[in-house]
Design an enzyme around this catalytic site. Structure first.
Site, mmCIF file in Angstrom:
data_model
loop_
_atom_site.group_PDB
_atom_site.id
_atom_site.type_symbol
_atom_site.label_atom_id
_atom_site.label_comp_id
_atom_site.label_asym_id
_atom_site.label_seq_id
_atom_site.Cartn_x
_atom_site.Cartn_y
_atom_site.Cartn_z
ATOM 1 N N ASP A 1 -100.369 -20.954 -25.862
ATOM 2 C CA ASP A 1 -100.475 -19.846 -26.804
ATOM 3 C C ASP A 1 -100.233 -18.551 -26.026
ATOM 4 O O ASP A 1 -101.032 -18.184 -25.163
ATOM 5 C CB ASP A 1 -101.869 -19.865 -27.442
ATOM 6 C CG ASP A 1 -102.030 -18.839 -28.545
ATOM 7 O OD1 ASP A 1 -101.251 -17.857 -28.569
ATOM 8 O OD2 ASP A 1 -102.953 -18.998 -29.384
ATOM 9 N N HIS A 2 -99.144 -17.866 -26.342
ATOM 10 C CA HIS A 2 -98.778 -16.673 -25.577
ATOM 11 C C HIS A 2 -99.754 -15.518 -25.802
ATOM 12 O O HIS A 2 -99.691 -14.499 -25.081
ATOM 13 C CB HIS A 2 -97.353 -16.229 -25.936
ATOM 14 C CG HIS A 2 -96.527 -15.867 -24.749
ATOM 15 N ND1 HIS A 2 -97.012 -15.095 -23.710
ATOM 16 C CD2 HIS A 2 -95.239 -16.160 -24.420
ATOM 17 C CE1 HIS A 2 -96.065 -14.929 -22.805
ATOM 18 N NE2 HIS A 2 -94.983 -15.568 -23.197
#
Length: 484
Positions: free
Chosen positions: A454-455
Site C-alpha cells: 500500500d503506497h
C-alpha cells in the site's frame, strides 16, 4: 409417553452468524423429516463466506419440516426447520422471565448463539421494542404492563428490519404499501433495493406475513419490476424528491452463457478483492534471489532429527524478522482518522488453495514463534483448510500475507493486497537457473520474490529495503542469526 395432542411446533431459524456475515449456503442436511433430535444436536452443515460449520438446534423433539434444499443460500433469520417439542408448561408454572410468550415453552430451548460455537442456556433476557405508534418519538415504548410476549431470548435471530419512510416525504409513493413501514428481512436487502432504485412498497414479499426476502428483490431486478418515480437513486439520496431522476424500469439484457453464482467463499473473496482494488493504491517491486543456501540449510535441519521444517516456515521466519525492521509494512490505514496504524503484533496469513477455493488462514502471533512452531501451525491450518474445518477465527485478523504461488509452477505475480493489510510477499517457484556465483557462471536454485504494498503507508525506499533484506536472508540464511 407424549401424545400428538401434547406436542407443539417450534421453528428454528438461521441464527446470527457473527463476523459480519449475513447469509449462508446449505451444504448438507444432517437430519431428515421424522428424525428425533436432541437439544444442541447439529442439524445442518452450512457454508459461509468464512468457513463451513455445523448448526446446532436449540430444541429437542421431532423434525416435522425442513426449509431449503442443499445448495440453497439463506439469509440470517430465515427458517431452517420446524421441531415438534413436548407440551409447554402452564403460565403459572413457567419460570419468571421466560421469554417468547406464555405457553411457548421457551425453557425447552438452549438459546442458540453463533454458528459453529454450539448453543448455551440463556443467561439473561432482552426486551423487544414494539413498533412506535403514529406520532411517537423514535425508540419510545407505550406504558403498560409487561407480558411474556414482550421478552425474547438474547441470541434469537434478529427481527425483520422495518423500512421506515423518509421524514421528508410528504405523501405516499403510490405503491401497494402506503400504510406504514415495509417489513424487510435484513439491512442487506434494503441496501440492495436502494442502490438499484427499487421501491420496496411495490413488492409482494414471499416470506412469512409478506416479509420481503433478498430473492424477492433480486427477482424484481431481473424482471424489471416497476419502480416509483419518487424513488431516490444512490447518487441523489440526499436531494429532494422533486429533483430526483426517475429510474429506468427496464432491466439490462443478460449475456448468454453459463452462470456461476458468486457466493460463499468465492463471493467473499470477490468482495474483498474489489474493495482492495478500490481503496488501496498498491505498487509492486520484485527481485530474483539465489535460494541455494536456504535449501541446503533446510536439508541440514531436517537431517538433524526432530519435526520436519517446511520451506514456508523458513520464509515466514524471514518475514517476521523483516517486518521487525520495517514496521510500516505491518500496519493498516484508518481512513476515517487519516492515520497509519503500526500494529504491535504480527499475524501472518498465507494463501491455501482448496476444493472450495482460495482461503487465507492466519498464524496468530507469528513474531513470537520459532521455526518449528511456525511449521507445525502451517501444517495444522493447511489440513483444516483442506477438510473445510477452519473456523472464522482462523480466517480473520491477519496483518501481513505470505503468498507462495510457486506451488502452481509460476515464477512471478503482482497480487492484490489482502484488505485491510498493507503488504503481501509473493514467492515464485524455486528452479535451477544459470547464475553468477562468486564470479563464475553456475547453476543455482533461483526464486523470484515480489512485494505488493500500500503506497499510502510507505514509499518505494521502505518497500525496497524490506524486499532486499528478505532476499539477503534467502541467499545467506546466517543473516537471520543477528535477530534470533
Amino acid at each position: 409417553m407424549t401424545r400428538a395432542s401434547d406436542m407443539f411446533s417450534r421453528e428454528f431459524r438461521l441464527p446470527d452468524l457473527g463476523e459480519g456475515l449475513t447469509e449462508a449456503e446449505i451444504v448438507r442436511w444432517l437430519v431428515e423429516v421424522g428424525d428425533v433430535v436432541a437439544v444442541d444436536q447439529p442439524v445442518v452443515e452450512v457454508e459461509t463466506a468464512k468457513a463451513m460449520v455445523e448448526v446446532p438446534c436449540p430444541y429437542g423433539g421431532v423434525v416435522t419440516a425442513r426449509y431449503g434444499d442443499e445448495g440453497t443460500e439463506l439469509p440470517v433469520g430465515s427458517p431452517l426447520l420446524t421441531v415438534a417439542v413436548g407440551a409447554p408448561a402452564s403460565d403459572a408454572a413457567a419460570p419468571a422471565g421466560a421469554g417468547g410468550g406464555a405457553g411457548k415453552g421457551e425453557d425447552e430451548g438452549s438459546g442458540n448463539v453463533l454458528v459453529g460455537y454450539g448453543t448455551q442456556a440463556p443467561a439473561a433476557r432482552r426486551r423487544r421494542v414494539r413498533p412506535s405508534a403514529p406520532g411517537a418519538t423514535p425508540g419510545h415504548r407505550s406504558p403498560g404492563p409487561s407480558t411474556a410476549a414482550d421478552r425474547t431470548v438474547p441470541a434469537a435471530p434478529p427481527r425483520p428490519v422495518r423500512e421506515e419512510r423518509p421524514p421528508a416525504a410528504p405523501a405516499a409513493t403510490g405503491g401497494s404499501r402506503t400504510d406504514g413501514p415495509v417489513p424487510v428481512i435484513s439491512p442487506l436487502v434494503r441496501r440492495l433495493a436502494r442502490e438499484n432504485g427499487l421501491d420496496l412498497r411495490e413488492l409482494a414479499g414471499s416470506g412469512p406475513d409478506g416479509l420481503i426476502m433478498r430473492a424477492d428483490v433480486e427477482h424484481a431486478l431481473r424482471t424489471g419490476a416497476p419502480t416509483s418515480t419518487s424513488t431516490l437513486t444512490p447518487m441523489s439520496a440526499s436531494a429532494p424528491e422533486s429533483v430526483a431522476a426517475p429510474v429506468a424500469a427496464a432491466a439490462p439484457a443478460r449475456a448468454s452463457g453459463t452462470r456461476v453464482p458468486l457466493k460463499g467463499v468465492r463471493g467473499a473473496v470477490a468482495d474483498k478483492l474489489s474493495r482492495s482494488r478500490r481503496e488501496i493504491p498498491d505498487a509492486t517491486c520484485w527481485v530474483d534471489a539465489d535460494a541455494t543456501e536456504l535449501m541446503r540449510a533446510r536439508t541440514r535441519m531436517n537431517e538433524a532429527g526432530g519435526p520436519k521444517i517446511s520451506l514456508l516456515a523458513l520464509l515466514a521466519r524471514i518475514c517476521t524478522a523483516a517486518l521487525a525492521r520495517f514496521p510500516e509494512l505491518n500496519s493498516t490505514v484508518d481512513t476515517d482518522a487519516r492515520e497509519v496504524v503500526l500494529l504491535d503484533e504480527m499475524h501472518l496469513g498465507f494463501a491455501a488453495q482448496t476444493e472450495r477455493g482460495l482461503v487465507v488462514p492466519v498464524v496468530k502471533g507469528a513474531h513470537a514463534r520459532d521455526t518449528e512452531s511456525l511449521s507445525a501451525e502451517f501444517a495444522r491450518l493447511t489440513e483444516a483448510a483442506r477438510t473445510g474445518t477452519l473456523t472464522p477465527a482462523d480466517l480473520t485478523g491477519g496483518t501481513f500475507t505470505l503468498n507462495n504461488y510457486g506451488v502452481f509452477g509460476v515464477d512471478g505475480s503482482t497480487p492484490i493486497v489482502n484488505h485491510p493489510e498493507a503488504a503481501m510477499l509473493g514467492v515464485g517457484r524455486i528452479v535451477p537457473k544459470p547464475w553468477v556465483h562468486e564470479g563464475e557462471l553456475a547453476v543455482r536454485q533461483v526464486v523470484q520474490l515480489s512485494l505488493t504494498f500500500d503506497h499510502r503507508v510507505c514509499d518505494g525506499g521502505t518497500a525496497g529495503g524490506f524486499l532486499r533484506y528478505v532476499a539477503d536472508c534467502v541467499e545467506q540464511p546466517a543473516v537471520l542469526l543477528r535477530t534470533l
